[in-house]
Design a protein around this motif. Structure first.
Motif, PDB file in Angstrom:
ATOM      1  N   ASP A 149       0.841  -1.203   0.000  1.00 31.99           N
ATOM      2  CA  ASP A 149       0.000   0.000   0.000  1.00 31.99           C
ATOM      3  C   ASP A 149       0.877   1.255   0.000  1.00 31.99           C
ATOM      4  N   ARG A 199       2.318   1.616  -3.398  1.00 31.31           N
ATOM      5  CA  ARG A 199       1.316   2.151  -4.330  1.00 31.31           C
ATOM      6  C   ARG A 199       1.394   3.673  -4.391  1.00 31.31           C
ATOM      7  N   TRP A 208       2.519   6.205  -7.345  1.00 33.33           N
ATOM      8  CA  TRP A 208       1.525   7.191  -7.785  1.00 33.33           C
ATOM      9  C   TRP A 208       2.084   8.601  -7.638  1.00 33.33           C
TER      10      TRP A 208
END
Length: 204
Positions: free
Chosen positions: A90, A93, A97
């Motif tokens: 997570d 991620r 991004w």
């Protein structure tokens, strides 16, 4: 460890924020990107010619997120980059991004609204500004929605995810980033600005 750094670089600031939070001393080597000599020396340690670069003994590491992860991995007991596989995924991620989408879009507006005039490349391109503003509003909406019911991007405390995404906001005003209408995002940014990792890495 040596960090090749320039205070104008939000990518370099990411690394400084991590080191500050971890209590890791870094020997800062300031690189003047306007100096031909400094740029030449930078290319010798990073073929991309970009900052930051970390030197740990004979190990040279470039790419800010890789450096951030490395600093956590060599720090026992750290909480910025949790060991749990799903939590770490997570965090990753948001690292990706932040680098691939958010910071990239912010950099267009920073160039057009701030750096372009400073380095004598003329006025901002209205079409390019409009395109980047539209994209940043979409990204801002993603971030704002994610933060609607949480204080931090991942988990219950600041992590590498927050540090990676927030760093480009150091140019919020100067680059005229259109994010003021996203209340959850702005509250998150204000929360981070109260932390020592932000206060102690502001350019003097």
């Amino acid at each position: 460890m040596h960090l090749f750094h320039n205070s104008l670089s939000s990518n370099a600031r990411r690394v400084l924020m991590v080191a500050e939070q971890l209590g890791l001393p870094l020997d800062i080597v300031n690189v003047d990107l306007m100096s031909e000599g400094d740029r030449t020396r930078l290319h010798e340690i990073n073929p991309n010619g970009k900052l930051p670069v970390l030197q740990d003994g004979n190990f040279l590491l470039w790419e800010s997120c890789a450096i951030m992860q490395y600093l956590c991995d060599i720090t026992p007991g750290q909480q910025l980059y949790p060991q749990d596989a799903r939590v770490r995924a997570d965090v990753n991620r948001w690292l990706f991004w932040g680098s691939q989408h958010f910071a990239e879009t912010v950099s267009i507006l920073s160039f057009e609204n701030l750096w372009k005039g400073m380095i004598g490349m003329g006025e901002a391109d209205p079409a390019e500004v409009a395109r980047a503003e539209g994209e940043l509003r979409k990204l801002g909406a993603v971030l704002d929605a994610h933060l609607a019911q949480r204080d931090w991007l991942v988990g219950e405390a600041v992590s590498l995810a927050d540090i990676a995404v927030v760093a480009p906001l150091m140019y919020l005003g100067q680059a005229r980033l259109p994010l003021g209408d996203f209340p959850n995002l702005m509250r998150w940014f204000d929360r981070i600005r109260q932390l020592d990792l932000w206060k102690n890495t502001e350019a003097g």
